[in-house]
Design an enzyme around this catalytic site. Structure first.
Site, PDB file in Angstrom:
ATOM      1  N   GLU A   1       0.817  -1.225   0.000  1.00 40.28           N
ATOM      2  CA  GLU A   1       0.000   0.000   0.000  1.00 40.28           C
ATOM      3  C   GLU A   1       0.839   1.258   0.000  1.00 40.28           C
ATOM      4  O   GLU A   1       0.488   2.253  -0.652  1.00 40.28           O
ATOM      5  CB  GLU A   1      -0.960  -0.009   1.198  1.00 40.28           C
ATOM      6  CG  GLU A   1      -2.191  -0.896   1.002  1.00 40.28           C
ATOM      7  CD  GLU A   1      -1.898  -2.379   1.197  1.00 40.28           C
ATOM      8  OE1 GLU A   1      -0.788  -2.707   1.689  1.00 40.28           O
ATOM      9  OE2 GLU A   1      -2.760  -3.209   0.875  1.00 40.28           O
TER      10      GLU A   1
ATOM     11  N   HIS B   1     -11.306  -5.422   8.033  1.00 43.47           N
ATOM     12  CA  HIS B   1     -12.114  -5.240   6.822  1.00 43.47           C
ATOM     13  C   HIS B   1     -13.353  -4.384   7.076  1.00 43.47           C
ATOM     14  O   HIS B   1     -14.247  -4.348   6.244  1.00 43.47           O
ATOM     15  CB  HIS B   1     -12.562  -6.602   6.263  1.00 43.47           C
ATOM     16  CG  HIS B   1     -11.472  -7.403   5.642  1.00 43.47           C
ATOM     17  ND1 HIS B   1     -10.406  -7.876   6.363  1.00 43.47           N
ATOM     18  CD2 HIS B   1     -11.271  -7.814   4.362  1.00 43.47           C
ATOM     19  CE1 HIS B   1      -9.609  -8.560   5.549  1.00 43.47           C
ATOM     20  NE2 HIS B   1     -10.100  -8.525   4.328  1.00 43.47           N
TER      21      HIS B   1
END
Lengths: 327, 405
Positions: free
Chosen positions: A63, A132
Site C-alpha cells: 500500500e 475489513h
C-alpha cells in the site's frame, strides 16, 4: 443523457471512473486486483478491458508503494485514482498519505500539485473478518492538506468521485461498502452539488440528525419510525468531512434546536466531537439540548457476530433522539 | 589495483586489529554466529568497488566502466567539488552562529554527489533526500535556496520543475517511491529521460525503499537508485541495517546492483552514466551503491565522537575525494597554481554570497501559514485565515487607540 432509475453505488462509481478516464487521458486507476478481477468488490469491473493495462494498473501488494508511486505519477502530470482494498489496509500507506501526499503542495509553496484520489471501501456491516470493517475517517480529516468525502447514494457516488478526480487536491474518497449494492437514481447529465456541500436529505422540525456515508440510510429509517411517533426529524447528509459544510448544519439546527450526530467510527475524538463543538459555538442560543453523538465504542472493531451491537442501528439512534427531545 | 585494493581494505574500516580478527574468522569459515558478530561487510565485497582513480590519485581502468574526459571536464569536476565543500562548510558555520537551525553536512560525499550529478541530463529528474547539496549544485539550484528549510523560513524554497530537482525529503526513503512513480510516468509518456532517487544506507532498511525496488522492477521503470552508503545512519553503523552488501540487494529484485568507490568522482560519474543509459533504453532500474563516508556529524545536532572512533575518520580522510582528484590533475599538468588560486577565490566569493543571502533572508509573512495548504481552497482554512487576520488586526486597532490617547 443517461438516466438510471435504479443503479447500485458500486456501478455508479464504475461509471464515474469510466467517465473520468474518457474525459482525461491522464486519469489512471491503480490498486490491488483492480484489473482483470475488477477489484474485490468489482467496482473497477471492465475498466482494464476497455482502457488497457497502462491505465488500469494491477499493483504489487504494497500500500505504501501504491500511494507513493501514485504521488510520483501525479508529479509527472497524471491523475491517479488509487484503490485501497479495505479500510484496515490503508495504514501501511498512512505515512505516505500524511507525511508526503498531504503536505507536498504546501512544502513546494504551491509549485507542484498532487491530485491523487484514494478510494477506500470502508466501515462495517458486511460480516467481514478483522481489518475489513474500519472507519478511519477522523484520522485523515485531522490532517491538513487532505480532503475527505463519503457519498451515501448513487448520484453522489457518481458525481463526487469525478469532482474529486478533477480537483487538484488529494482526496480520500470513503465508499460505504455495505451500501455498494443499494440502488438509487442517477442522472448523468444533472448539475451536481459542489463537492463539499452538505445536503438536507429530509426536512423536519424537531431534531436534526447529521450523518454521512453508510449511516445516512440508518438515519432515514430512524426518521420514518420517529414520524410514526409524531416526531419530525431533519437529516443532513454531510457528504464531506474535510471541509465540513457547517453552514448547512447550522441552518438546520437553528430551525430544529436539537442535533444528534451519527457515525460508525468510535465516538471518542471522532467527527461527532468536532461537529458538536462547532455547532455548540455557532448555535449556543438556539440549542434546546446538548449535541449528542451515536457511534462506535472505544474498542477495536469487534468480531462480526458482535458488529450489530457495535454499529449504531435504529434503536441506539432512536434512543439518542428521545434523550435529546427529553430536554 | 591489487596494491590499492589492499590499502583500501586496511583503511576501510576502523583499526587494523579488527581487520585482522575478521580475516582470521573468514579463514576458518565462520559460523553463522561469528558472522553476526563480525558485522562489517566482507572484505571480498570491498574488492568489488568500481574504482577509476585511486586514493593516491592514480588513474586505473575498469573493464565495465570506462570514462574519457577532457581537461575542462576534469577541472569542472574539481571546481564542483571544491565549491560544494565550501558551501557546506559555510552552512555549517552559519548553523554554529545561530543563523540556521540545523544543517546536514555532505562533507566527504562530494565525489558521490558531483559524479552522479554530472552524469545527469537536463531532462532527467532527481529525487533527493536532505543531504544532496552537491547534486543540487549540478542541477543549477541556487545553493542559497537550499538553506530556507534549515533556517526555518520554508520547507523547500524552489520550484522542483525548474531544475528537475524535487524538494528535499526528510522522512527517510519516501522519495524512492515518488521517483519510481515519476519514472513510471516518464515511461507512459514515451520519453527517454531517466529518474534518479538518492537515499542512504539507513534508508535501505525502510519498507518504502524495498517497495520502490519491487515496483520499479515489476514495471521496468527507468529509475536509478543511488545509495550513498556513508557508513552511518546517525549513530547506527551499516551493519545495523544490513547483513549483505547493499548493492547485492538489487539481485533479489531482479535488477543489477554495483558498488562504486564513492570517493572517486570519475567512477561515480562513469557508473551512474551506465545506469542512466540502461534506464533510458528500456532496460529498467539499477542500484548504485556509492561506498563513501560521512566525515562530519549526521546533522549539526549530533556528536560523532560519542559513537565512532577517531581512527575510522582518519582512515577515510586518506581517501579524500577532492585531494585525490587534485593530485591527479597536478600530476597530469592539467592545473597550475593560478587555476587553483582562482578556484579558491571563487570559493571565498561563494561563501560570502551564501552568508549574505542567509542573513538577508526575511521571515515569511505570518499569513503564509494559510497559503498553499490546498490547491483549490478549503472552507476551514479560509475561516481560520479570516479569524487570525482579525485577531492580528485587533492589536493594530488597540495600538491606534493607545496612540490616540
Amino acid at each position: 443523457m443517461t438516466v438510471f432509475e435504479k443503479i447500485t453505488i458500486a456501478k455508479a462509481i464504475n461509471e464515474s471512473l469510466r467517465a473520468s478516464m474518457e474525459a482525461d487521458p491522464k486519469v489512471l486507476v491503480m490498486g490491488e486486483d483492480v484489473g482483470k478481477l475488477g477489484g474485490v468488490f468489482r467496482v473497477t469491473d471492465g475498466l482494464q478491458k476497455d482502457f488497457g493495462e497502462e491505465r488500469v494498473i494491477d499493483t504489487p501488494l504494497a500500500e505504501s508503494g501504491i500511494v507513493g508511486t501514485a504521488i510520483g505519477m501525479a508529479l509527472r502530470g497524471y491523475r491517479p485514482v488509487v484503490e485501497i482494498q479495505f479500510d484496515g489496509f490503508v495504514f501501511p500507506a498512512y505515512d505516505q498519505i500524511v507525511t508526503q501526499l498531504a503536505k507536498m503542495h504546501a512544502r513546494a509553496l504551491g509549485k507542484v500539485k498532487v491530485p491523487v484520489v484514494i478510494r477506500i471501501p470502508y466501515a462495517g456491516g458486511i460480516g467481514a473478518v478483522e481489518h475489513h470493517s474500519e472507519s478511519p475517517e477522523a484520522l485523515f480529516a485531522h490532517v491538513a492538506g487532505l480532503k475527505i468525502v463519503s457519498p451515501s447514494n448513487s448520484s453522489d457516488a457518481y458525481w463526487m468521485l469525478q469532482q474529486a478526480i478533477a480537483g487538484d487536491d488529494p482526496v480520500i474518497y470513503f465508499e460505504p461498502k455495505r451500501r455498494y449494492h443499494d440502488k438509487s437514481r442517477l442522472d448523468t447529465e444533472s448539475i451536481p452539488d459542489p463537492l463539499h456541500k452538505a445536503r438536507v436529505a429530509r426536512t423536519g422540525s424537531d431534531l436534526t440528525l447529521a450523518a454521512y456515508g453508510p449511516m445516512v440510510k440508518v438515519c432515514q429509517d430512524v426518521a420514518n419510525v420517529a414520524a410514526e411517533e409524531g416526531k419530525s426529524i431533519e437529516i443532513v447528509d454531510l457528504r464531506s468531512l474535510s471541509p465540513i459544510d457547517f453552514d448547512t448544519v447550522q441552518s438546520s439546527v437553528q430551525k430544529t434546536g436539537r442535533l444528534v450526530v451519527v457515525h460508525e467510527a468510535p465516538v471518542f475524538f471522532g467527527a461527532g466531537a468536532e461537529i458538536a463543538a462547532r455547532i455548540t459555538e455557532r448555535c449556543f442560543y438556539h440549542l434546546e439540548a446538548p449535541v449528542l453523538r451515536v457511534g462506535g465504542f472505544h474498542s477495536p472493531y469487534p468480531p462480526s457476530r458482535l458488529e450489530d451491537e457495535y454499529l449504531p442501528g435504529l434503536d441506539r439512534v432512536l434512543d439518542a433522539v428521545d434523550r435529546a427531545l427529553a430536554y | 589495483m591489487t596494491v590499492e585494493g589492499t590499502a583500501q581494505r586496511k583503511n576501510a574500516r576502523g583499526s587494523s586489529k579488527r581487520t585482522t580478527a575478521k580475516k582470521a574468522t573468514s579463514a576458518k569459515k565462520a559460523s553463522p554466529a561469528e558472522n553476526r558478530n563480525s558485522g562489517r561487510p566482507e572484505q571480498a565485497e570491498q574488492d568489488q568497488l568500481v574504482q577509476l582513480l585511486t586514493p593516491e590519485g592514480k588513474r586505473v581502468e575498469h573493464p565495465d566502466y570506462s570514462i574519457d574526459l577532457s581537461a575542462d571536464e576534469l577541472r569542472g569536476l574539481y571546481r564542483d567539488m571544491v565549491l560544494t565543500r565550501k558551501f557546506d562548510a559555510e552552512a555549517t558555520t552559519l548553523q554554529r552562529q545561530g543563523e540556521l537551525g540545523l544543517w546536514a553536512s555532505l562533507l566527504g560525499q562530494e565525489a558521490a554527489q558531483i559524479g552522479s550529478g554530472r552524469a545527469l541530463r537536463d531532462d532527467d529528474y532527481v529525487f533527493p533526500t536532505y543531504r544532496e547539496h552537491g547534486v543540487a549544485w549540478c542541477r543549477g539550484v541556487d545553493p542559497t535556496n537550499l538553506l530556507g528549510m534549515f533556517r526555518g523560513v520554508n520547507h523547500g524554497g524552489w520550484d522542483p520543475n525548474t531544475n528537475n530537482f524535487h524538494l528535499y525529503t526528510i522522512v527517510i526513503g519516501s522519495q524512492t517511491l515518488h521517483a519510481t512513480g515519476y519514472a513510471m510516468g516518464v515511461q507512459k509518456d514515451g520519453a527517454d529521460s531517466a529518474v534518479i532517487a538518492y537515499f542512504g544506507d539507513g534508508a535501505s532498511s525502510q519498507g518504502d525503499v524495498a517497495e520502490s525496488f519491487t515496483f520499479s522492477a515489476v514495471y521496468n521503470a527507468p529509475v536509478v537508485f543511488f545509495c550513498q552508503n556513508n557508513q552511518w545512519a546517525i549513530s547506527e553503523p551499516t551493519e545495523k541495517q544490513t547483513r549483505v552488501p547493499l548493492y547485492q540487494r538489487a539481485r533479489g529484485y531482479g535488477f543489477p546492483g554495483v558498488r562504486v568507490d564513492g570517493n572517486d568522482v570519475l567512477a561515480c560519474l562513469a557508473v551512474t552514466k551506465v545506469a542512466l543509459e540502461r534506464a533510458r533504453t528500456g532496460q529498467g532500474p539499477m542500484l548504485v551503491e556509492a561506498f563513501t563516508y560521512r566525515m562530519g556529524a549526521h546533522t549539526t545536532s549530533d556528536d560523532p565522537t560519542k559513537y565512532r572512533e577517531d581512527e575510522e575518520r582518519a582512515a577515510w580522510e586518506a581517501k579524500d575525494p577532492i585531494l585525490r582528484l587534485r593530485t591527479y590533475l597536478e600530476a597530469e599538468g592539467l592545473v597550475d597554481e593560478a587555476y587553483l588560486a582562482s578556484i579558491d577565490e571563487e570559493s571565498e566569493a561563494l561563501g560570502k554570497r551564501v552568508r549574505d543571502a542567509v542573513r538577508a533572508m526575511p521571515d515569511p509573512d505570518t499569513m503564509a501559514i494559510f497559503e498553499n495548504v490546498y490547491a483549490d481552497g478549503h472552507a476551514l482554512v479560509d475561516e481560520e485565515r479570516a479569524q487570525f487576520a482579525a485577531y492580528q488586526a485587533s492589536f493594530a486597532d488597540a495600538d491606534a487607540v493607545a496612540e490616540g490617547n
